[in-house]
Design an enzyme around this catalytic site. Structure first.
Site, mmCIF file in Angstrom:
data_model
loop_
_atom_site.group_PDB
_atom_site.id
_atom_site.type_symbol
_atom_site.label_atom_id
_atom_site.label_comp_id
_atom_site.label_asym_id
_atom_site.label_seq_id
_atom_site.Cartn_x
_atom_site.Cartn_y
_atom_site.Cartn_z
ATOM 1 N N GLN A 1 9.606 5.141 36.980
ATOM 2 C CA GLN A 1 10.422 6.288 36.590
ATOM 3 C C GLN A 1 10.027 7.548 37.368
ATOM 4 O O GLN A 1 10.125 8.669 36.858
ATOM 5 C CB GLN A 1 10.304 6.535 35.087
ATOM 6 C CG GLN A 1 11.048 5.525 34.235
ATOM 7 C CD GLN A 1 12.561 5.649 34.352
ATOM 8 O OE1 GLN A 1 13.095 6.677 34.714
ATOM 9 N NE2 GLN A 1 13.265 4.563 34.042
ATOM 10 N N SER A 2 9.624 7.375 38.608
ATOM 11 C CA SER A 2 9.151 8.495 39.426
ATOM 12 C C SER A 2 10.226 9.553 39.667
ATOM 13 O O SER A 2 11.305 9.262 40.195
ATOM 14 C CB SER A 2 8.668 7.956 40.781
ATOM 15 O OG SER A 2 8.471 9.010 41.710
#
Length: 338
Positions: free
Chosen positions: A79-80
């Site tokens: 989920q960068s």
């Protein structure tokens, strides 16, 4: 300074300056004066859903464009925020993007992952590996692209490098212009570049970083970025870093973070994310409680974005949904809603 620094040329990707907004109801809830707390809205940077990584990408992508790169390669967690905004920057600049992400994929199709796809990025899943292995896979990806005639540039994890930190030195200058009397700036400490840039401009005494669990040695990471720029700029020991908000690990929702993001939402209508800004706000709450941040002084909370990550964190979504108030459909039955 490395070749990246020598080739530095900023490209405009965001909308500047970002607003600085008062947060009087949140301030009172924390035990501060109504005019003590202001929020630097770096969630409103414009590109790709917003967030602090845009400031860094203006410099790292500028170096890539100056070098004639055709593809941006970077690394991150599933989920960068940095990966998502690299994908958006590539779309804006007409560059291909390859994201090397930890994990195996399939765990979530929401949040940043959905936006990575929308922006047209290619994702390479590296498995359950650490930072060094991620970097190694990114290097292998870049080597294969070169073999095929491409010209890739690998951007650093989180956008955090001496070059990327220039974006937050610029943010520090914005803050001085918007609030010259500021006492302390509170910010999430992830990969280190945001805090390093702020410290470079404002000095270590005016920046409080809240460790979020993204790196093993947060103070050392920030100090390393500062030392690479100017060895004499500040001593590691002078950095203000809170280490009390990581909980069970980077990807987990802590009770303190949930409390903090609920409080921000219900006092100011501001949405925080569970990993970075939620922890940073929890750190601010703790700093007020133990006297590190005091009433009567101007405190700035840097909202570094991360809204898509909120929707990519099932535990947080479930907790938020549990706060819905049910009514029976009759006029006036929904309590304060009228």
């Amino acid at each position: 300074m490395g070749s990246e620094g020598r080739m530095a040329r900023r490209v405009l990707l965001g909308t500047w300056p970002t607003p600085l907004e008062p947060a009087p109801r949140l301030a009172k809830a924390l035990g501060l004066g109504a005019d003590d707390l202001w929020v630097k809205r770096d969630d409103l940077t414009g590109l790709g859903g917003g967030g602090n990584k845009v400031r860094k990408l203006e410099w790292t992508c500028g170096a890539a464009v100056a070098a004639g790169a055709t593809t941006l390669v970077t690394t991150g967690a599933p989920q960068s925020n940095h990966a998502r905004l690299t994908a958006a920057a590539g779309a804006r600049l007409g560059l291909d993007v390859v994201l090397v992400l930890a994990g195996t994929g399939g765990a979530s199709a929401s949040g940043n992952i959905a936006l990575d796809g929308l922006f047209g990025a290619t994702v390479v899943w590296a498995g359950d590996v650490g930072r060094a292995a991620l970097d190694a896979v990114a290097g292998e990806v870049a080597a294969r692209l070169r073999e095929r005639g491409g010209d890739p540039m690998v951007l650093p994890f989180g956008g955090s490098s001496v070059l990327g930190a220039r974006g937050y030195a610029e943010c520090g200058r914005e803050l001085i212009g918007q609030a010259p009397e500021l006492d302390v700036v509170v910010v999430a400490l992830g990969s280190g570049g945001t805090m390093a840039g702020l410290v470079d401009e404002l000095g270590p005494e005016r920046v409080l970083g809240v460790h979020c669990g993204a790196v093993d040695d947060p103070a050392g990471t920030v100090h390393g970025l500062l030392a690479a720029r100017d060895e004499a700029r500040c001593a590691r020991a002078s950095l203000r870093v809170r280490l009390d908000q990581v909980g069970d690990g980077y990807a987990t929702l802590t009770e303190a973070s949930m409390t903090a993001l609920t409080l921000a939402a219900r006092t100011e209508g501001i949405v925080l994310d569970p990993i970075y800004t939620g922890r940073a706000m929890a750190g601010l709450i703790a700093a007020v409680r133990d006297g590190e941040v005091r009433p009567g002084r101007r405190t700035i909370f840097v909202h570094t974005g991360g809204l898509p990550g909120f929707f990519g964190h099932p535990t947080t979504l479930g907790r938020a949904m549990s706060g819905l108030k049910a009514g029976d459909g009759r006029a006036g039955s929904a309590g304060s809603a009228g």
